[in-house]
Design an enzyme around this catalytic site. Structure first.
Site, PDB file in Angstrom:
ATOM      1  N   THR A  18       0.857  -1.190   0.000  1.00 25.59           N
ATOM      2  CA  THR A  18       0.000   0.000   0.000  1.00 25.59           C
ATOM      3  C   THR A  18       0.894   1.243   0.000  1.00 25.59           C
ATOM      4  OG1 THR A  18      -0.264  -0.215   2.414  1.00 25.59           O
ATOM      5  CG2 THR A  18      -2.035  -1.078   1.017  1.00 25.59           C
ATOM      6  N   LYS A  68       4.419  -6.849   3.850  1.00 27.94           N
ATOM      7  CA  LYS A  68       4.118  -5.455   3.562  1.00 27.94           C
ATOM      8  C   LYS A  68       3.867  -4.747   4.884  1.00 27.94           C
ATOM      9  CE  LYS A  68       0.692  -3.415   3.267  1.00 27.94           C
ATOM     10  NZ  LYS A  68       0.020  -2.392   4.156  1.00 27.94           N
ATOM     11  N   THR A 125      -1.212  -1.702   7.780  1.00 30.44           N
ATOM     12  CA  THR A 125      -1.278  -3.079   8.204  1.00 30.44           C
ATOM     13  C   THR A 125       0.038  -3.784   7.953  1.00 30.44           C
ATOM     14  OG1 THR A 125      -3.624  -3.252   7.750  1.00 30.44           O
ATOM     15  CG2 THR A 125      -2.404  -5.288   7.677  1.00 30.44           C
ATOM     16  N   GLU A 158       6.766   4.905   7.075  1.00 29.88           N
ATOM     17  CA  GLU A 158       6.303   6.123   6.424  1.00 29.88           C
ATOM     18  C   GLU A 158       7.064   7.350   6.934  1.00 29.88           C
ATOM     19  OE1 GLU A 158       1.725   4.544   5.741  1.00 29.88           O
ATOM     20  OE2 GLU A 158       2.164   5.913   7.394  1.00 29.88           O
ATOM     21  N   ASN A 214      -0.232  10.597   6.355  1.00 27.91           N
ATOM     22  CA  ASN A 214      -1.417  10.120   7.049  1.00 27.91           C
ATOM     23  C   ASN A 214      -2.511  11.168   7.151  1.00 27.91           C
ATOM     24  OD1 ASN A 214      -0.931   7.238   8.147  1.00 27.91           O
ATOM     25  ND2 ASN A 214       1.021   8.291   8.360  1.00 27.91           N
TER      26      ASN A 214
END
Length: 416
Positions: A165, A191, A206, A288, A411
């Site tokens: 993702t 992932k 996730t 991230e 986010n």
């Protein structure tokens, strides 16, 4: 035991050597139209008949529909698995009865294609929460997915890429173990880049991890091995302190190598543990907005469990994580967080070093503290913080990251 790492140079390059993929599995990926970007978003791993499995799932009480269905299927099938279906771009979580029906329909459709009971299909999803899964798109893409299944590194690599993702790169690892003169292969794909603080429990954005081996082992043996491998790896990482609703780690053994592996086999367990560790660190590295990866080494705690509490308190402190982002040697934030963690400590015994440089001794600023040197050490992407509580024998090693403005941007805009 050996491991060979081959970096991929393009989006279609294989991520593993040709001979590294375990026997008894076929893989495929396609575009189902779930991701707005139009990138591949549906993956399948087909397992040979007789494949056994064990899984660990999220401990979040808000549980995604595929986790509910997958957990139930593994119990019903007693660990038998013939297919794993993974979609990215939609978590199918907080979607009520509609979400459960979508996960069940996925299993039923896959079962028809693979000529197996629906209970032998494990569904997984990752992506945005609270949005109904466009299951019609998924079901329409399944036949194409099934006809394109293939063994080998290219197909495995497509599977690894389709589950991503917000990840910037796929994450794979592999090992080979020689047992009785024959090779047993293990390979894993993962992932995860945000919403990462796994708290996995036994079968009950996730982290998804799929581990494959061609060893022969029953489900109970796999459960023992998986729990042993996950605890010091996936359960020892955090990017942002948020435990996902969809976290899944699935271990499948096809038995195609014809080599039985008992639970106590040291070589195999070491290989599995190494893959879990490698994938866990790859997730942290790809966090991230991450600019620093920090190893926390906690010693001298009242117990191992207390050491873990201290590590998590530090890993989840915005004050600490933002200091790391700015290369700020503000060790007082560490001391304050340790003291507020709830673990019984004696402040005057506290010692902290950063990248081997002393910053705190006996609860005070170290007389050897060199702010310039510590700042320079913190400018590196990776550094270790060692904390000695000096009150017991408990210890823990934990991996985490800084908190940057890029994380906030990713986010803040995730659903729009």
């Amino acid at each position: 035991m050996h491991n060979i790492t081959t970096p991929a140079t393009a989006e279609t390059d294989p991520l593993l050597p040709a001979d590294a993929v375990p026997l008894g599995f076929r893989f495929a990926a396609t575009r189902a139209g779930i991701k707005p970007s139009g990138r591949i978003d549906l993956a399948c791993a087909e397992a040979a008949g007789g494949t056994t499995a064990a899984a660990m799932f999220t401990s979040n009480l808000v549980v995604a529909a595929p986790v509910t269905v997958g957990r139930r299927n593994l119990v019903e099938s007693r660990g038998a698995v013939r297919a794993v279906i993974v979609n990215s771009g939609n978590a199918n979580c907080a979607t009520g009865a509609q979400g459960l029906a979508a996960a069940e329909a996925t299993c039923q459709a896959a079962a028809a294609l693979f000529a197996c009971p629906a209970a032998e299909v494990v569904p997984s999803s990752t992506g945005i929460i609270g949005v109904p899964l466009p299951v019609d798109k998924l079901l329409a893409a399944l036949p194409q997915l099934q006809t394109s299944l293939a063994s080998g590194a290219d197909a495995f690599s497509a599977f690894a890429r389709a589950i991503l993702t917000t990840d910037t790169r796929p994450k794979v690892a592999h090992r080979a173990v020689v047992i009785d003169g024959k090779i047993v292969r293990l390979a894993g794909a993962a992932k995860g880049a945000g919403m990462i603080h796994p708290r996995l429990s036994p079968p009950h954005a996730t982290m998804l991890v799929y581990l494959f081996t061609d060893a022969l082992a029953d489900a109970a043996t796999l459960r023992s091995m998986l729990q042993g491998g996950a605890e010091p790896s996936f359960n020892r990482i955090s990017i942002d302190g948020d435990t996902s609703t969809n976290d899944t780690v699935l271990l499948l053994a096809s038995g195609a190598a014809g080599i039985p592996v008992p639970a106590e086999h040291a070589g195999f367990r070491q290989a599995l543990d190494a893959i879990c560790h490698e994938l866990a660190l790859a997730i942290v590295e790809d966090g991230e907005g991450v600019t620093h990866v920090v190893t926390l080494e906690i010693t001298g705690a009242p117990s191992d469990a207390d050491a873990l509490v201290v590590a998590k308190a530090i890993a989840h402190s915005p004050l600490v994580k933002t200091a790391w982002a700015g290369n700020d040697p503000n060790w007082g934030r560490l001391a304050s967080t340790i003291g507020a963690s709830g673990v019984a400590i004696d402040p005057v015994k506290l010692t902290i070093t950063l990248a081997g440089l002393p910053v705190c001794e006996r609860g005070e600023r170290s007389p050897r503290f060199d702010e310039t040197a510590v700042h320079a050490a913190m400018s590196e992407r990776r550094f270790t913080i060692a904390i000695d509580l000096a009150v017991g024998d408990g210890s823990c090693r934990f991996w985490t990251t800084d908190l940057t403005t890029e994380y906030v941007h990713i986010n803040a805009d995730y659903s729009s």
